[in-house]
Design a protein around this motif. Sequence first.
Motif, mmCIF file in Angstrom:
data_model
loop_
_atom_site.group_PDB
_atom_site.id
_atom_site.type_symbol
_atom_site.label_atom_id
_atom_site.label_comp_id
_atom_site.label_asym_id
_atom_site.label_seq_id
_atom_site.Cartn_x
_atom_site.Cartn_y
_atom_site.Cartn_z
ATOM 1 N N ASN A 125 0.843 -1.196 0.000
ATOM 2 C CA ASN A 125 0.000 0.000 0.000
ATOM 3 C C ASN A 125 0.883 1.253 0.000
ATOM 4 O OD1 ASN A 125 -1.516 2.246 0.889
ATOM 5 N ND2 ASN A 125 -2.949 0.928 1.992
ATOM 6 N N GLN A 126 0.855 1.962 -1.118
ATOM 7 C CA GLN A 126 1.768 3.108 -1.252
ATOM 8 C C GLN A 126 1.213 4.396 -0.678
ATOM 9 O OE1 GLN A 126 4.335 3.615 -4.891
ATOM 10 N NE2 GLN A 126 2.979 1.991 -5.569
ATOM 11 N N TYR A 127 -0.071 4.393 -0.309
ATOM 12 C CA TYR A 127 -0.589 5.542 0.438
ATOM 13 C C TYR A 127 0.044 5.540 1.827
ATOM 14 C CZ TYR A 127 -3.885 8.650 2.771
ATOM 15 O OH TYR A 127 -4.437 9.678 3.498
ATOM 16 N N VAL A 128 0.267 4.319 2.332
ATOM 17 C CA VAL A 128 0.791 4.130 3.683
ATOM 18 C C VAL A 128 2.321 4.070 3.691
ATOM 19 C CG1 VAL A 128 0.871 2.414 5.553
ATOM 20 C CG2 VAL A 128 -1.323 3.017 4.491
ATOM 21 N N PHE A 129 2.880 3.349 2.736
ATOM 22 C CA PHE A 129 4.336 3.171 2.671
ATOM 23 C C PHE A 129 4.867 3.909 1.437
ATOM 24 C CE2 PHE A 129 2.716 -0.656 4.844
ATOM 25 C CZ PHE A 129 3.385 -0.511 6.046
ATOM 26 N N LYS A 130 5.562 5.019 1.683
ATOM 27 C CA LYS A 130 5.957 5.898 0.575
ATOM 28 C C LYS A 130 7.153 5.367 -0.202
ATOM 29 C CE LYS A 130 2.839 8.857 2.050
ATOM 30 N NZ LYS A 130 1.492 8.756 1.505
ATOM 31 N N LYS A 131 7.988 4.538 0.440
ATOM 32 C CA LYS A 131 9.208 4.080 -0.229
ATOM 33 C C LYS A 131 9.334 2.559 -0.176
ATOM 34 C CE LYS A 131 11.715 8.331 0.849
ATOM 35 N NZ LYS A 131 12.720 8.938 1.745
ATOM 36 N N ASN B 267 2.442 0.037 -9.203
ATOM 37 C CA ASN B 267 2.251 -0.719 -7.961
ATOM 38 C C ASN B 267 3.457 -1.602 -7.670
ATOM 39 O OD1 ASN B 267 -0.525 0.009 -7.387
ATOM 40 N ND2 ASN B 267 -1.049 -1.215 -9.201
ATOM 41 N N THR C 211 10.216 3.128 7.787
ATOM 42 C CA THR C 211 9.273 2.962 6.671
ATOM 43 C C THR C 211 8.080 3.902 6.816
ATOM 44 O OG1 THR C 211 8.230 1.092 7.792
ATOM 45 C CG2 THR C 211 9.950 0.579 6.171
ATOM 46 N N ILE C 212 7.715 4.217 8.059
ATOM 47 C CA ILE C 212 6.733 5.273 8.328
ATOM 48 C C ILE C 212 7.324 6.124 9.449
ATOM 49 C CG2 ILE C 212 4.380 5.843 9.036
ATOM 50 C CD1 ILE C 212 3.466 3.135 8.032
ATOM 51 N N TYR D 9 -7.217 5.941 5.346
ATOM 52 C CA TYR D 9 -6.039 5.113 5.647
ATOM 53 C C TYR D 9 -6.386 3.626 5.766
ATOM 54 C CZ TYR D 9 -1.604 3.948 8.009
ATOM 55 O OH TYR D 9 -0.381 3.403 8.351
#
Length: 365
Positions: free
Chosen positions: A54-60, A108, A156-157, A328
């Motif tokens: 999930n890239q909304y949550v995990f940017k990298k 994705n 990661t966050i 989220y």
Amino acid sequence: MNLRHDVKTLAAHFQIFGEYLRAEPYGSGHINDTYRAAFDQGGVAMHYLLQRINQYVFKKPPELMENVRRVTEHIRGKLIAPGEVTRRVLTIVPTRDGRLFHLDAQGNYWRTYVFIEKARTYDAIESAAQAFQAAKEFGQFQKQLVDLPPPRLFDTIPDFHNTPKRFAAFEQAIAADAANRAAACKAEIEFALRRKPLASVLLDLNAKGEIPERTTHNDTKFNNVMLDEATGEALCVIDLDTVMPGLALYDFGDMVRTATSPALEDERDLSKVEMLMPMYEALLRGYLSTAGEFLNRAEKEHLAFAGKLITFEQGVRFLADHLAGDAYYKIHREGHNLDRCRTQFELVESIERQEAEMNRLAEKR
Ligand code: ADP
Ligand code: GN1
Ligand code: MG
């Protein structure tokens, strides 16, 4: 079955042999899209777990996967018992060109793990024996990572369990009231505002040098540990996306949140939500059986508090997401995040009523 993603085509990018048979959505996580896919290998149906990060949550995602690689390799190096290694630590199945993830045409990020067979997760705790097993395993996980060589893992966050920042985000969500829901959850908002002073307690102790940063899992809900179907023994900690520097107490706190009350996280009948002392006793015993040897005094003195804090933090996170219009967490019905918030706050109250007794139990150990 009509799947949201073309799992067959995606799976072809990974080092999976044999013919694709079928795939189905899998599990009840709130974040990633998870599929179990089956392949015919030599006449046997072999399963793999494919996930869209999930890239909304995990940017990298590449940094996240690098963390997972380092952590799983480090743990694998310690598993001396022969056999079953791929049931005792997550195993990344690389892509055909040797990478940790596949980036699809829509942007994705996908990854594949060996599917752990004859094991399962539970959305709600059923017995003190399970609480013991889960806590022993998460404690063992922390212990295995005590000597993870540098460099520091990626965040990661950032500020994932920074409760004061979570609280500030919640206050902003109230002010913005983006979904026009604040008026309808006044009681919950007030419940949270009254407890604002809780938020900074652990970070203050960390700033004073009394509680150290360690490598922690940060998402130790009961649903993130796999138990052997036949014996009930804990096999393996999963969902490693948030493994990063953190406080050990965050992990214990999330176990208290999810493994002392027999109710589901989104239970609407709040009379079922209760911190059960025998479950807590088993959690303490299990956690200290593995983590006890490296925790310091300040950490041991705040175990019950951590349970209250992380349950509170989670309630605040659910409430903030409800106010923001459910951006989220995956939801499956209207008001789902508000229902989840209510169970958290009910549990906070239950812990408050029993905190002194919980502390006495910890002192005795
Ligand atoms: P999320 O971040 O969305 O919670 P998880 O990584 O926890 O995703 O996976 C969702 C569910 O899939 C888990 O709760 C578990 O039941 C199942 N699962 C995850 N990894 C494996 C695995 N390697 N083998 C078998 N089941 C798994
Ligand atoms: C999410 O991914 P999952 O469903 O195991 C969340 C946790 C929350 C939990 C609440 C990356 O965990 O922080 O505690 O939901 N994960 C992330 O059930 O935000
Ligand atoms: Mg999960």
